[in-house]
Structure formats: structure tokens, C-alpha cells
Design a protein around this motif. Structure first.
Motif, short mmCIF file in Angstrom:
data_model
loop_
_atom_site.label_atom_id
_atom_site.label_comp_id
_atom_site.label_asym_id
_atom_site.label_seq_id
_atom_site.Cartn_x
_atom_site.Cartn_y
_atom_site.Cartn_z
N GLY A 264 10.73 51.38 -19.24
CA GLY A 264 10.64 50.31 -20.23
C GLY A 264 10.43 48.95 -19.61
O GLY A 264 9.67 48.13 -20.13
N TYR A 268 7.19 46.39 -20.26
CA TYR A 268 7.40 44.99 -20.64
C TYR A 268 6.74 44.05 -19.64
O TYR A 268 6.09 43.07 -20.02
CB TYR A 268 8.91 44.73 -20.72
CG TYR A 268 9.29 43.31 -21.04
CD1 TYR A 268 9.50 42.91 -22.36
CD2 TYR A 268 9.45 42.36 -20.03
CE1 TYR A 268 9.87 41.60 -22.66
CE2 TYR A 268 9.82 41.05 -20.32
CZ TYR A 268 10.02 40.68 -21.64
OH TYR A 268 10.36 39.39 -21.92
N GLN A 332 10.95 46.31 -30.20
CA GLN A 332 9.78 46.21 -29.33
C GLN A 332 8.48 46.23 -30.14
O GLN A 332 7.50 45.55 -29.78
CB GLN A 332 9.76 47.38 -28.32
CG GLN A 332 11.02 47.51 -27.49
CD GLN A 332 11.25 46.33 -26.58
OE1 GLN A 332 10.32 45.65 -26.18
NE2 GLN A 332 12.51 46.07 -26.25
N SER A 336 5.57 43.29 -30.21
CA SER A 336 4.14 43.59 -29.99
C SER A 336 3.29 43.00 -31.12
O SER A 336 2.22 42.43 -30.86
CB SER A 336 3.92 45.11 -29.91
OG SER A 336 4.75 45.69 -28.94
N THR A 379 14.06 41.11 -26.18
CA THR A 379 13.46 42.43 -25.97
C THR A 379 13.70 42.93 -24.55
O THR A 379 13.89 44.13 -24.33
CB THR A 379 11.95 42.37 -26.24
OG1 THR A 379 11.38 41.24 -25.55
CG2 THR A 379 11.67 42.23 -27.72
N LEU A 383 15.93 46.34 -23.38
CA LEU A 383 15.43 47.41 -22.52
C LEU A 383 16.35 47.72 -21.35
O LEU A 383 16.60 48.88 -21.04
CB LEU A 383 14.03 47.05 -21.99
CG LEU A 383 12.89 47.08 -23.00
CD1 LEU A 383 11.64 46.46 -22.40
CD2 LEU A 383 12.59 48.51 -23.44
N ASN A 443 5.09 51.16 -25.96
CA ASN A 443 6.44 51.25 -26.49
C ASN A 443 6.61 52.46 -27.40
O ASN A 443 7.68 53.07 -27.44
CB ASN A 443 6.79 49.96 -27.26
CG ASN A 443 7.16 48.82 -26.33
OD1 ASN A 443 7.89 49.00 -25.36
ND2 ASN A 443 6.66 47.63 -26.62
#
Length: 505
Positions: A264, A268, A332, A336, A379, A383, A443
Motif C-alpha cells: 500500500g 501511494y 483511498q 483517487s 490516507t 495505510l 487501490n
């Protein structure tokens, strides 16, 4: 021996003095994000004064932003060593020194050093500690606290845009830089509000026993290596490696490089590195673009104020939405969408004709910009977790600084080459739409993979036969190797070598 919780902080209070900390973070984060954008008011006049191109003058904000992000690991190490309060106060002092020095510059190169590097480093020492300490004071209300703290950026930008124009009209750009240097010293006051919480934060100054530190360090190291090591290799005591630490191991105490094995985190990181190639250039060139098409100076500066006012409302609202039970489990995806929405605004900007069109663009740009900034760090914490967040912020910012450094100068080069701002806006829009699409797809893959891994782990824990079968298979393998004798010796030695290598890691 010390108790098991030695060196650990109590749970986040989710209130109380934490709201004062949010106010301090509101000020320091506001200056860190808004100040490089507010300086765009002076760019046209500094460009004429030093007779430079758009690309050359864009390097001032670009170097400042890149230094603010690139110095993230330094800031993270200092926070882990000394705590957030002294780091922010020292950063505020650096900001004041940089801007006062810039008032006496006689070349564009000197501006790069004073405004870009010195002030940028001071802003870096304001940004990361402010984000980190919020995670120590809040857990359940963390998205709301982050949204309120991030609202400092539009509030400061809304104030700085007309203030900078007023200062320039009355004192010139040199006198304005002197006054702005004094204003930035307020970051020292904001840092004084960052009272350490619990034993773990105060231990950088005082009295935690060495055994407590080692116990906490071993636990963090085990958690970091849990994802990457084979399950069949047992974990042995680490007493052999304690005495022989080299420089890299000491750095790894403050920056957890095992995050680069975190799926993750890598998703990112890649998405954000791509996003920042087009994130700051539109806001840097918005006021110069308005002046270029014939809009007066105060109306051009007011576009930044409009953007900031909408941004001011968007950030805490986004924090409240992100904290809801419907959005937070899939935050997430929301992040986005915000990035792709931001890019779509830039793609439509060339269609705006006249001042009314730019006002509409500023409203939507402020909304999209606020949504992205409100969730930028939330975010990441979602993660990697709060325990590894300090290292994650430092590693992310050092990776992002390259594209932050190149974004505005590339936009300035496009303006110099084509003599039109629309190609700069189109480039930024395409880049951000691609980044948002990439993050959404990856994601989705990450969520699916995590659900599958959790399902398999749960099924394995609930099925006692599989555990018994594994044990029987292991016993049979040991019997076969004992019967085969010398021919199987190399196979028996190999796991021992793996254990030695693992212990030496």
C-alpha cells in the motif's frame, strides 16, 4: 525488568489540549503550504527587476517547495530525536532569517538560496512535526483534526494574497520580504503549543531506561520485518547485533526503510510522485496568467483569495466526510477521485474566457485542491498506521521533492516556448488525471488482495487439520533427512545459513 509498556505513550486523548495543538498546526501548516503560493504576487515585478524568464522565476517557488518536501527525512529524524516542539520553533526561526536575507539579494541566484533553500528548510521543519503530532493526540477524530489543521493553508493564502499586494504597493518587494520574515516568526509561537504527550514523546529529553528503549525498538523492528520474512524461520534473540551497529542501522532507527516492502505504501508513493508533477504549477501561475490577459493586479490577487476561501470550507468538510462510516473504510478511493477531479479542472481551464471564467475555475480548483490536501496525510496514515507514520512521511516527501522541483519550471518553460498558458494547464490536467486513475486501479487491487489474504489467514486458523498436517509433514521430512545421511547434509545446512543471515540483518 521494566514493565511491558515501558516507553510507550498512553492512548490518544482525542480532545483536550489536542485542540490547542490543532490550532498550532493550523498556523504552521498554513504557512508551510500557503507561503510559496503567496509569493507568486511578487513574481512579475521580480522578473522585470532581474530581467529573467518565466522559467527562471518559477524556480524560486519550485526550490522552496522541493526543499520543504525533500527535507522531510531530516525533519522526521529530528522529531524522533527531539520532539515536535523544538523542531517547529527552530523552523520558524529559519523562515524569518531566510526572508530577511532575501530582502538584500542582488541576483536571482541569491533568491534561490535565501527564499528557496533557507526558507524552504524552515517550512519543512514546520510541516512534518505538525502533521505527526496530530496523530499522537487523535485517533477516532483524526480525519476531522487533520481537516481542520489543513484548513490553515487556505486561510493563510486568503490572507497573504491581498496582504502581499498591499505590502508591495507600499514598501516594494524588498520591504515586503522584511515584513514577511517577521510574520513568519509566528511559527515559533505555534511550535510552543506542541506540548509532548506521554512518556514516549518526552523520552527524547528525559528519563526512559535503556531496557525500555530496547524493548520498544525490538517490537517495532519485529513488526516491520513481519511481512517480509518466511514463516518457517524462527526469530532468535538480537543480542548479537546490538553491539555492532553501523551507520545505516542507526539511521534505520529513525527511518523505517522496510516500508518499501509495504504494498500500500508503494502504491501511494508512486501515485503521489506522479501527481505532484502537476499539483502546484497551476496555483503558482494563476495570478500571473490573470495579469497576462489584462486583468488588474488586485483582481488577479483576488483569484487566489477566492480559491483559498473555497479551499477553507472544503478541507474541514472533506475531513468530516472522510470520517464517516461509509467513506473511511474506503478512503483511498475518495482520495483517487479527488486527484482526478483536480486534473479535470485544469483541463477545462483553457475554456475559461475573461475574468468570470477564471473566477469559476478558481472555485472548482479550490474545491478540488482542498479535497486532495485534506486527505493527503490521512490516507498515508490509513495505510501504514500511526506507529510507522513518522518514517513514512519522511520517505514520501523525499521521493516527491523531485517532481515538485520540476513541476513549476516545466510549466514556465511551456509558457516561454509557446507564449500561451493553456499548454501548462493541459499538461498539469493530464498528469493528475493519470495519477488519480492509477491510484484508483491499484487501490482496488490492494483492497482485493488484502481481503483475500485475510480470508486465507482466517480459514487457516479455523482449520486445525491443516495445522496438524503441516506438523506431520515437517516430522516426516526430518525422518527422511535423518535416514538419507551424508547425501542430504547440504540441505540441512542451508536453513542454518538462512538463520544466520536473518539474524545478521
Amino acid at each position: 525488568p521494566p514493565p511491558a509498556n515501558a516507553g510507550r505513550a498512553p492512548g490518544p486523548p482525542d480532545g483536550g489540549w489536542g485542540w490547542v495543538v490543532v490550532f498550532g498546526a493550523f498556523i504552521s501548516i498554513g504557512f508551510a503550504y500557503a507561503f510559496p503560493k503567496g509569493l507568486a504576487i511578487f513574481f512579475k515585478e521580480i522578473q522585470d527587476f532581474f530581467d529573467t524568464s518565466y522559467g527562471e522565476i518559477a524556480w524560486v517557488s519550485s526550490i522552496m517547495l522541493a526543499t520543504t518536501y525533500g527535507a522531510g527525512p531530516i525533519s522526521s529524524i529530528l522529531v524522533n530525536r527531539y520532539g515536535s516542539r523544538p523542531v517547529v520553533m527552530f523552523g520558524g526561526l529559519l523562515c524569518g532569517i531566510g526572508m530577511v536575507s532575501a530582502a538584500f539579494c542582488n541576483s536571482i541566484l541569491q533568491l534561490y538560496i535565501c527564499v528557496g533553500f533557507i526558507t524552504g528548510l524552515g517550512l519543512a521543519l514546520n510541516l512534518q512535526p505538525s502533521v505527526i503530532i496530530i496523530g499522537k493526540y487523535f485517533l477516532k477524530r483524526r480525519p476531522i483534526a487533520n481537516g481542520l489543521a489543513m484548513a490553515g493553508s487556505p486561510v493563510m493564502l486568503c490572507t497573504l494574497a491581498p496582504l502581499n499586494q498591499f505590502l508591495f504597493d507600499n514598501f516594494g518587494w524588498r520591504g515586503s520580504f522584511l515584513i514577511l520574515g517577521a510574520i513568519l516568526l509566528n511559527c515559533c509561537v505555534a511550535g510552543a503549543l506542541f506540548r509532548p504527550i506521554g512518556v514516549a514523546t518526552a523520552s527524547v529529553k528525559t528519563k526512559v531506561t535503556e531496557r525500555g528503549k530496547d524493548a520498544l525498538k525490538e517490537e517495532v523492528t519485529e513488526d516491520a520485518m513481519e511481512m517480509s520474512r518466511p514463516t518457517t524461520i524462527p526469530i532468535e534473540n538480537k543480542t548479537e547485533e546490538e553491539g555492532g551497529k553501523d551507520c545505516c542501522e542507526k539511521i534505520n532507527q529513525y527511518l523505517d526503510f522496510s516500508l518499501f516492502k509495504h504494498r500500500g505504501f508503494l502504491i501511494y508513493l508512486i501515485g503521489n510522485v506522479l501527481m505532484f508533477l502537476g499539483f502546484f504549477a497551476p496555483i503558482v501561475f494563476l495570478a500571473p496568467y490573470a495579469k497576462h490577459i489584462g486583468i488588474d493586479e488586485y483582481s488577479a490577487a483576488f483569484l487566489l483569495s477566492i480559491l483559498a476561501i473555497v479551499d477553507m470550507v472544503a478541507r474541514p468538510t472533506t475531513g468530516i466526510i472522510a470520517n464517516s462510516k461509509w467513506v473511511r473504510p474506503r478512503i483511498q478511493y475518495f482520495f483517487s477521485f479527488s486527484i482526478a477531479f483536480n486534473g479535470t479542472c485544469h483541463l477545462l481551464c483553457p475554456l475559461a474566457s475573461g475574468y468570470t471564467g477564471l473566477v469559476i475555475y478558481s472555485v472548482f480548483f479550490g474545491l478540488a485542491f482542498g479535497m486532495v490536501c485534506a486527505m493527503l496525510f490521512e490516507t498515508l496514515m490509513d495505510l501504514v498506521g500511526a506507529a510507522r507514520f513518522t518514517s513514512a512521511v519522511g520517505l514520501v516527501t523525499i521521493a516527491e521533492c523531485c517532481t515538485i522541483l520540476l513541476g513549476p519550471p516545466i510549466g514556465g518553460t511551456l509558457i516561454d516556448t509557446f507564449g500561451d498558458y493553456k499548454y501548462m494547464f493541459i499538461k498539469c490536467g493530464v498528469v493528475m488525471v493519470l495519477a488519480g486513475t492509477f491510484l484508483f486501479i491499484m487501490n482496488y487491487y490492494n483492497y482485493r488482495t488484502l481481503a483475500k489474504e485475510q480470508k486465507e489467514r482466517k480459514a487457516k486458523e479455523e482449520d486445525p487439520k491443516s495445522v496438524r498436517t503441516e506438523n506431520e509433514g515437517r516430522n516426516n521430512l526430518n525422518k527422511e533427512t535423518a535416514q538419507d545421511g551424508p547425501e542430504m547434509e547440504p540441505l540441512r545446512e542451508e536453513p542454518e545459513e538462512l538463520k544466520k543471515e536473518m539474524n545478521g540483518t
